[in-house]
Write an enzyme that holds these catalytic residues in place. Structure first.
Site, PDB file in Angstrom:
ATOM      1  CG  HIS A  45      35.312  30.931  42.327  1.00 45.31           C
ATOM      2  ND1 HIS A  45      36.754  30.560  42.369  1.00 45.31           N
ATOM      3  CD2 HIS A  45      35.370  31.256  43.718  1.00 45.31           C
ATOM      4  CE1 HIS A  45      37.240  30.953  43.353  1.00 45.31           C
ATOM      5  NE2 HIS A  45      36.440  31.287  44.194  1.00 45.31           N
ATOM      6  CD  GLU A  79      40.098  33.605  40.022  1.00 47.57           C
ATOM      7  OE1 GLU A  79      39.342  34.298  41.030  1.00 47.57           O
ATOM      8  OE2 GLU A  79      40.261  34.034  38.948  1.00 47.57           O
ATOM      9  CG  ASP A 116      25.640  68.036  28.929  1.00 44.72           C
ATOM     10  OD1 ASP A 116      24.926  67.246  28.027  1.00 44.72           O
ATOM     11  OD2 ASP A 116      25.311  69.058  29.040  1.00 44.72           O
ATOM     12  CE1 TYR A 156      35.599  33.235  48.430  1.00 45.16           C
ATOM     13  CE2 TYR A 156      35.385  31.268  47.492  1.00 45.16           C
ATOM     14  CZ  TYR A 156      35.744  32.445  47.354  1.00 45.16           C
ATOM     15  OH  TYR A 156      36.606  32.800  46.560  1.00 45.16           O
ATOM     16  CD  GLU A 185      42.090  36.325  40.778  1.00 45.74           C
ATOM     17  OE1 GLU A 185      41.581  37.159  41.648  1.00 45.74           O
ATOM     18  OE2 GLU A 185      41.823  36.082  39.602  1.00 45.74           O
ATOM     19  NE  ARG A 232      38.777  35.598  44.602  1.00 50.38           N
ATOM     20  CZ  ARG A 232      37.597  36.144  44.854  1.00 50.38           C
ATOM     21  NH1 ARG A 232      36.671  35.204  45.698  1.00 50.38           N
ATOM     22  NH2 ARG A 232      37.393  37.544  45.140  1.00 50.38           N
ATOM     23  CG  HIS A 286      39.589  33.924  34.804  1.00 51.47           C
ATOM     24  ND1 HIS A 286      40.446  35.068  34.329  1.00 51.47           N
ATOM     25  CD2 HIS A 286      39.540  34.385  36.007  1.00 51.47           C
ATOM     26  CE1 HIS A 286      40.570  36.048  35.334  1.00 51.47           C
ATOM     27  NE2 HIS A 286      40.043  35.402  36.461  1.00 51.47           N
ATOM     28  CG  HIS A 338      30.729  38.731  41.495  1.00 53.09           C
ATOM     29  ND1 HIS A 338      29.677  38.289  40.411  1.00 53.09           N
ATOM     30  CD2 HIS A 338      31.542  38.132  41.185  1.00 53.09           C
ATOM     31  CE1 HIS A 338      30.136  37.505  39.787  1.00 53.09           C
ATOM     32  NE2 HIS A 338      31.451  37.114  40.231  1.00 53.09           N
ATOM     33  CG  HIS A 347      36.545  36.744  33.551  1.00 53.54           C
ATOM     34  ND1 HIS A 347      35.304  36.422  34.286  1.00 53.54           N
ATOM     35  CD2 HIS A 347      37.458  36.941  34.539  1.00 53.54           C
ATOM     36  CE1 HIS A 347      35.608  36.366  35.406  1.00 53.54           C
ATOM     37  NE2 HIS A 347      36.810  36.749  35.739  1.00 53.54           N
ATOM     38  CG  ASP A 367      39.419  39.553  43.069  1.00 55.24           C
ATOM     39  OD1 ASP A 367      40.274  40.283  42.323  1.00 55.24           O
ATOM     40  OD2 ASP A 367      38.673  38.640  42.473  1.00 55.24           O
ATOM     41  CG  ASP A 380      41.879  38.800  38.354  1.00 58.08           C
ATOM     42  OD1 ASP A 380      41.476  39.162  39.438  1.00 58.08           O
ATOM     43  OD2 ASP A 380      41.091  37.722  37.715  1.00 58.08           O
TER      44      ASP A 380
HETATM   45  N1  GLY Z   1      38.286  39.773  39.760  1.00 56.63           N
HETATM   46  C1  GLY Z   1      37.616  38.661  38.858  1.00 56.63           C
HETATM   47  C2  GLY Z   1      38.077  37.426  39.079  1.00 56.63           C
HETATM   48  O1  GLY Z   1      38.861  37.031  40.159  1.00 56.63           O
HETATM   49  O2  GLY Z   1      37.842  36.590  38.163  1.00 56.63           O
HETATM   50 MN    MN Z   2      40.401  36.110  38.413  1.00 50.95          MN
HETATM   51 MN    MN Z   3      40.240  38.429  40.677  1.00 55.27          MN
END
Ligand code: GLY
Ligand code: MN
Ligand code: MN
Length: 460
Positions: free
Chosen positions: A353, A407, A35, A411, A430, A428, A357, A242, A364, A259, A270
């Site tokens: 990466h 960002e 439910d 790594y 960002e 990282r 974005h 991730h 995103h 993050d 973000d």
């Molecule tokens: N938190 C997702 C990214 O940094 O793209």
């Molecule tokens: Mn991001």
């Molecule tokens: Mn992020």
């Protein structure tokens, strides 16, 4: 007077062309188990045009600007269980739509509004079953052609129009995004300080303790939810891109990568920060962090109107390539110069990466990454990694009002030839920016980014 949503509808109506009609559903509710449903999140396109957050709602807009809404009817029994409903009677005054009906009347009423129109716009490939539903409505129109009705003969992807509008954040959106960024920055500060305080007190610190601080700060300022699954990664977990906040211990001497950011009234921030759990960077941590920070500064300097979306990424790569050689993470005898590192993409084991974005309602966010005015200039390439053929189009020209993240990261997984002092370090940094008339505005620096400032913050 009018609302921002009505203004956006008027702008969209002007793009629909003669005889154009747009159909926009909101998002479905999603069952979690038995439910209980997943927390409801409206569809971003629908919200952009209505500001309406209830489920089971549809908007139809025609080229004259006339808007029709279908929404849940008032229902005391359901409202006792699920909460207040606006209802179609109140909707025109509250949402500035021209007409509103119960969603139970969607199939009965919608086909009549498609009659004698030329083109139906709807979001392609975003709402399961929508194309089939539209076929049903068009069949209903066709069934009336003997009575003289004409059936629309063209269909268009509404995303193409709305993505372009959403790419440029208006003043209302920018204000919300600044606020989401501000709240999120405060949450990072809170997590950093909790980390060093708990370790100073000799407490058993886990990733979830820091996640709890983030959530507390988001909600206490009225943000509805995290904008995406929070990453709180202690030590080598930072090398899992991730990773999600889990139960791993956070130890003095570890780096912590967070993050995380909130969604406020439908708009995301973000932010990533990487900090030493106990508030003091070690030598190798400092060296890696300074490199990532320098690459971010280069990217920020490259973020201005007239530059390309790819320029911040290229600026990042140039700094990282030289730095990877300087820190001996890459062996110059094997890979050559920084230029060789870039050409061979030898940085990929450490930076896999992209640097940016679009950011907006969706973390995103939508918007073409290719420059629309230069689509004809596609060039055939071969992907240096996979050998697959690629069509490369000129990257988007940045313009004021666009919002993006910057960002960069590094790594370092243990591998032969990689200096052991860097093994398991992941960094990282960002931040979020708006492109402005002469550069960019960073909205997320409420949380510090320089080593001295982070260490000072974590002493308190
Ligand atoms: N938190 C997702 C990214 O940094 O793209
Ligand atoms: Mn991001
Ligand atoms: Mn992020």
């Amino acid at each position: 007077m009018t609302s921002v949503y009505a203004q956006r509808r008027a702008r969209l109506a002007a793009l629909l062309g003669p005889g154009g009609v747009a159909i926009v559903p909101t998002a479905p509710e999603r069952p979690r188990n038995r439910d209980s449903d997943h927390p409801y999140r409206h569809d971003s396109y629908f919200y952009y045009l209505t500001g309406f957050t209830e489920p089971n709602a549809w908007l139809l807009l025609d080229a004259s600007g006339r808007s029709t809404l279908w929404c849940q009817p008032k229902d005391l029994e359901r409202e006792i269980w699920d909460g207040y409903r606006l209802g179609p009677e109140a909707a025109p005054a509250v949402l500035w739509v021209d007409a509103a009906h119960s969603v139970a009347e969607l199939d009965a009423r919608l086909p009549r509004l498609l009659e004698n129109q030329q083109q139906v716009w709807y979001p392609f490939a975003t709402h399961e079953g929508l194309a089939a539903q539209l076929e049903g409505w068009l069949r209903a129109v066709r069934a009336r052609t003997r009575q003289g009705a004409l059936c629309p003969q063209q269909q268009g992807d509404l995303c193409a129009l709305l993505d372009e509008m959403r790419l440029y954040k208006d003043a209302h959106e920018q204000a919300l995004m600044r606020r989401a960024a501000h709240i999120s920055a405060g949450a990072h500060i809170r997590a950093m300080q909790t980390s060093s305080r708990m370790l100073r007190a000799g407490q058993d610190l886990r990733e979830y303790h820091l996640e709890a601080e983030l959530l507390h700060e988001f909600r206490r300022h009225g943000a509805q939810a995290p904008a995406y699954g929070s990453i709180v990664a202690a030590g080598a977990n930072a090398c899992v891109l991730h990773y999600r906040a889990d139960a791993a211990p956070v130890r003095a001497g570890d780096l912590v990568l967070i993050d995380a950011a909130c969604e406020l009234n439908g708009y995301a921030a973000d932010i990533t920060r990487t900090f030493p759990a106990d508030g003091r960077f070690t030598g190798p941590q400092r060296a890696l962090y300074e490199l990532v920070l320098a690459s971010q500064e280069a990217a920020l300097a490259a973020t201005r109107p007239g530059a390309r979306f790819n320029d911040p990424h290229e600026a990042t790569l140039a700094v990282l390539a030289q730095g990877l050689l300087d820190l001996r993470l890459l062996d110059g005898n094997q890979v050559g110069t920084a230029q060789d590192v870039l050409e061979k993409r030898a940085y990929l084991p450490f930076y896999m990466h992209r640097t940016s974005h679009w950011l907006g309602m969706d973390v995103h966010d939508c918007g073409s990454y290719a420059e629309p005015s230069e689509l004809q200039q596609a060039q055939a390439h071969t992907d240096p990694g996979t050998g697959e053929p690629l069509l490369q189009r000129p990257s988007r020209i940045l313009q004021p009002g666009m919002a993006l993240t910057i960002e960069p990261g590094l790594y370092v997984r243990p591998a032969p030839g990689v200096p052991p002092e860097f093994h398991g370090l992941g960094v990282r940094i960002e931040d979020d920016v708006f492109v402005t008339a002469d550069g960019c505005e960073i909205t997320t620096r409420g949380v510090p980014v320089r080593i001295d400032d982070i260490e000072a913050l974590m002493r308190t």
